[in-house]
Design a protein around this motif. Structure first.
Motif, mmCIF file in Angstrom:
data_model
loop_
_atom_site.group_PDB
_atom_site.id
_atom_site.type_symbol
_atom_site.label_atom_id
_atom_site.label_comp_id
_atom_site.label_asym_id
_atom_site.label_seq_id
_atom_site.Cartn_x
_atom_site.Cartn_y
_atom_site.Cartn_z
ATOM 1 N N PHE A 50 31.793 33.168 35.065
ATOM 2 C CA PHE A 50 32.315 33.973 33.962
ATOM 3 C C PHE A 50 33.782 33.661 33.763
ATOM 4 O O PHE A 50 34.447 33.115 34.652
ATOM 5 N N THR A 51 34.256 33.978 32.591
ATOM 6 C CA THR A 51 35.690 33.924 32.301
ATOM 7 C C THR A 51 36.094 35.294 31.782
ATOM 8 O O THR A 51 35.521 35.777 30.810
ATOM 9 N N LEU A 52 37.031 35.907 32.467
ATOM 10 C CA LEU A 52 37.492 37.245 32.069
ATOM 11 C C LEU A 52 39.018 37.272 32.077
ATOM 12 O O LEU A 52 39.660 36.343 32.573
ATOM 13 N N THR A 53 39.562 38.343 31.556
ATOM 14 C CA THR A 53 41.015 38.468 31.463
ATOM 15 C C THR A 53 41.526 39.399 32.553
ATOM 16 O O THR A 53 40.905 40.423 32.837
ATOM 17 N N ASP A 54 42.656 39.029 33.148
ATOM 18 C CA ASP A 54 43.253 39.929 34.140
ATOM 19 C C ASP A 54 44.294 40.832 33.472
ATOM 20 O O ASP A 54 44.523 40.744 32.262
ATOM 21 N N SER A 55 44.919 41.676 34.267
ATOM 22 C CA SER A 55 45.808 42.698 33.690
ATOM 23 C C SER A 55 47.056 42.102 33.045
ATOM 24 O O SER A 55 47.712 42.765 32.242
ATOM 25 N N SER A 56 47.362 40.826 33.371
ATOM 26 C CA SER A 56 48.528 40.190 32.737
ATOM 27 C C SER A 56 48.119 39.422 31.481
ATOM 28 O O SER A 56 48.950 38.804 30.821
ATOM 29 N N GLY A 57 46.831 39.410 31.190
ATOM 30 C CA GLY A 57 46.345 38.713 30.001
ATOM 31 C C GLY A 57 45.866 37.303 30.295
ATOM 32 O O GLY A 57 45.398 36.603 29.393
ATOM 33 N N ALA A 58 45.950 36.881 31.543
ATOM 34 C CA ALA A 58 45.529 35.516 31.905
ATOM 35 C C ALA A 58 44.004 35.422 31.961
ATOM 36 O O ALA A 58 43.329 36.367 32.383
ATOM 37 N N GLN A 59 43.492 34.264 31.510
ATOM 38 C CA GLN A 59 42.055 34.000 31.575
ATOM 39 C C GLN A 59 41.718 33.530 32.982
ATOM 40 O O GLN A 59 42.365 32.611 33.503
ATOM 41 N N VAL A 60 40.741 34.129 33.568
ATOM 42 C CA VAL A 60 40.375 33.797 34.952
ATOM 43 C C VAL A 60 38.895 33.424 34.991
ATOM 44 O O VAL A 60 38.047 34.160 34.486
ATOM 45 N N LYS A 61 38.630 32.252 35.597
ATOM 46 C CA LYS A 61 37.233 31.833 35.776
ATOM 47 C C LYS A 61 36.862 32.072 37.227
ATOM 48 O O LYS A 61 37.683 31.834 38.124
ATOM 49 N N LEU A 62 35.634 32.454 37.452
ATOM 50 C CA LEU A 62 35.194 32.623 38.840
ATOM 51 C C LEU A 62 35.286 31.289 39.571
ATOM 52 O O LEU A 62 35.653 31.231 40.748
ATOM 53 N N SER A 63 34.989 30.217 38.862
ATOM 54 C CA SER A 63 35.001 28.890 39.502
ATOM 55 C C SER A 63 36.410 28.464 39.930
ATOM 56 O O SER A 63 36.561 27.547 40.734
ATOM 57 N N ASP A 64 37.454 29.146 39.418
ATOM 58 C CA ASP A 64 38.819 28.863 39.878
ATOM 59 C C ASP A 64 38.954 29.149 41.373
ATOM 60 O O ASP A 64 39.887 28.683 42.021
ATOM 61 N N TYR A 65 38.043 29.965 41.874
ATOM 62 C CA TYR A 65 38.137 30.424 43.276
ATOM 63 C C TYR A 65 37.293 29.584 44.228
ATOM 64 O O TYR A 65 37.147 29.936 45.389
ATOM 65 N N LYS A 66 36.716 28.501 43.717
ATOM 66 C CA LYS A 66 35.905 27.647 44.584
ATOM 67 C C LYS A 66 36.792 27.136 45.722
ATOM 68 O O LYS A 66 37.952 26.773 45.496
ATOM 69 N N GLY A 67 36.261 27.146 46.923
ATOM 70 C CA GLY A 67 37.063 26.770 48.091
ATOM 71 C C GLY A 67 37.543 28.002 48.845
ATOM 72 O O GLY A 67 38.050 27.885 49.947
ATOM 73 N N LYS A 68 37.362 29.169 48.222
ATOM 74 C CA LYS A 68 37.752 30.416 48.886
ATOM 75 C C LYS A 68 36.531 31.315 49.067
ATOM 76 O O LYS A 68 35.573 31.228 48.299
ATOM 77 N N VAL A 69 36.619 32.168 50.046
ATOM 78 C CA VAL A 69 35.619 33.228 50.193
ATOM 79 C C VAL A 69 36.066 34.357 49.278
ATOM 80 O O VAL A 69 37.233 34.755 49.298
#
Lengths: 192, 144
Positions: free
Chosen positions: A42-61
């Motif tokens: 998914f791609t969602l917005t955080d509280s600062s307005g930034a677009q965040v993809k779940l896949s950005d977190y690949k490599g992390k738990v």
């Protein structure tokens, strides 16, 4: 003497079998690496307005927590998640909160400020809700491994803090953690 | 995807409250009448009261479609206080009554009609909460 030896063998065998059963019972909780399904992207917005993809977190738990400001049991878990964020961040761990508040940031931003949340919060929507099974009940939490796969059955409702600790620590202590964070990149392929 | 959705399917949103079908009310033009709705919360659940303590909690709300009768007052019962962790909540459980006082306008058309009410609520059990929901109530009315 023969009887004594036989008894010893029986005792050892019994202990082995009991141990195996216990391990098997424990392992039914975690999805075997080969059976894990990718967490829906998914791609969602955080509280600062930034677009965040779940896949950005690949490599992390990732502890992916669906919650809402009006949800009492969710509020009980939030201090735990803040603690986890602080304790495990350096080991390659992140908490991602996805708020399912219909009132959007108008409700969520004051909550983040009041409760001093130290992890990233995104605003959910119906599309994400559908991807994750509807999310009628909150909190609903997924523990995602470094490959972006769901490692444990979804936790729907409040569970013991110790269960989260056990699950997160088991993924962080996975050998592949060292591959991601310590080994030359040439080894990363074999880690996946 | 099915693997993710399946465990949650069993928890699919169902109404956690029901309203017993109300009897018809009869009211003369210009007069007032009080209707008591009987609301039942499923065992093991609670709904937030009309005046929760915490600003983030979603209150119970009853609204009636305007036009036919004028809503003069809505009275909720005294809520129960329950603890969820360290949080103290004001809630309704089991069977509770909500009273509405209506006034029929002096120029209201005589005869039978149906008044539509909506109850917006948010239900929880001790370990999980359900997304806010609305149920509709149909109140038969006879204006004389």
């Amino acid at each position: 003497m023969a009887m004594k030896k036989l008894f010893c063998c029986f005792a050892v065998l019994s202990a082995f079998l009991l141990g195996s059963c216990a391990n098997q019972a424990k392992s039914t909780q975690v999805h075997a690496s080969s059976n894990r399904k990718p967490a829906p992207e998914f791609t969602l917005t955080d509280s600062s307005g930034a677009q965040v993809k779940l896949s950005d977190y690949k490599g992390k738990v990732v502890l992916l927590n669906f919650w809402a400001t009006w949800c009492g049991p969710c509020a009980l878990e939030i201090p735990w998640f803040m603690e986890f964020e602080q304790q495990y961040k350096s080991k390659g761990f992140e908490v991602l909160g996805v708020s399912m508040d219909d009132d959007g940031w108008k409700a969520v931003k004051p909550y983040i400020a009041e409760h001093k949340l130290n992890y990233r919060v995104l605003l959910g929507n119906d599309s994400v809700s559908q991807l994750y099974g509807g999310l009628d009940a909150l909190p609903t939490t997924y523990i995602i491994d470094r490959d972006g796969k769901v490692a444990f059955p979804a936790h729907v409702g409040l569970i013991n803090k110790s269960e989260y600790v056990q699950e997160v620590e088991s993924l962080l202590s996975d050998k592949r953690a060292h591959d991601y964070f310590g080994a030359p990149s040439i080894l990363l392929g074999s880690a996946k | 995807m099915i693997t993710l959705a399946l465990p949650l399917f069993c928890l699919a949103q169902q109404n956690k409250i029901t309203v017993r079908p109300p009897d018809a009310i009869t009211v003369k033009r210009g007069a007032t009448v009080t209707e008591t709705l009987q609301v039942v919360v499923q065992p093991g659940f609670h709904v937030n009261s009309d005046k929760p303590k915490d600003e983030f909690i979603i209150p119970l709300k009853l609204t009636w479609t305007p036009g036919l009768l004028e809503t003069k007052n809505i009275e909720f019962p005294k809520p129960e206080e329950v603890k969820v962790g360290t949080q103290s909540l004001l809630v309704f459980t089991g069977l509770f009554m909500v009273k509405t006082q209506f006034q029929a306008p002096a120029n209201a058309p005589a005869g039978p009609a149906t008044l539509i009410g909506k109850i917006h609520y948010q239900a929880c059990s001790s370990d999980m909460c359900y997304r806010p929901s609305t149920i509709e109530v149909k109140l038969p009315v006879v204006i004389e």
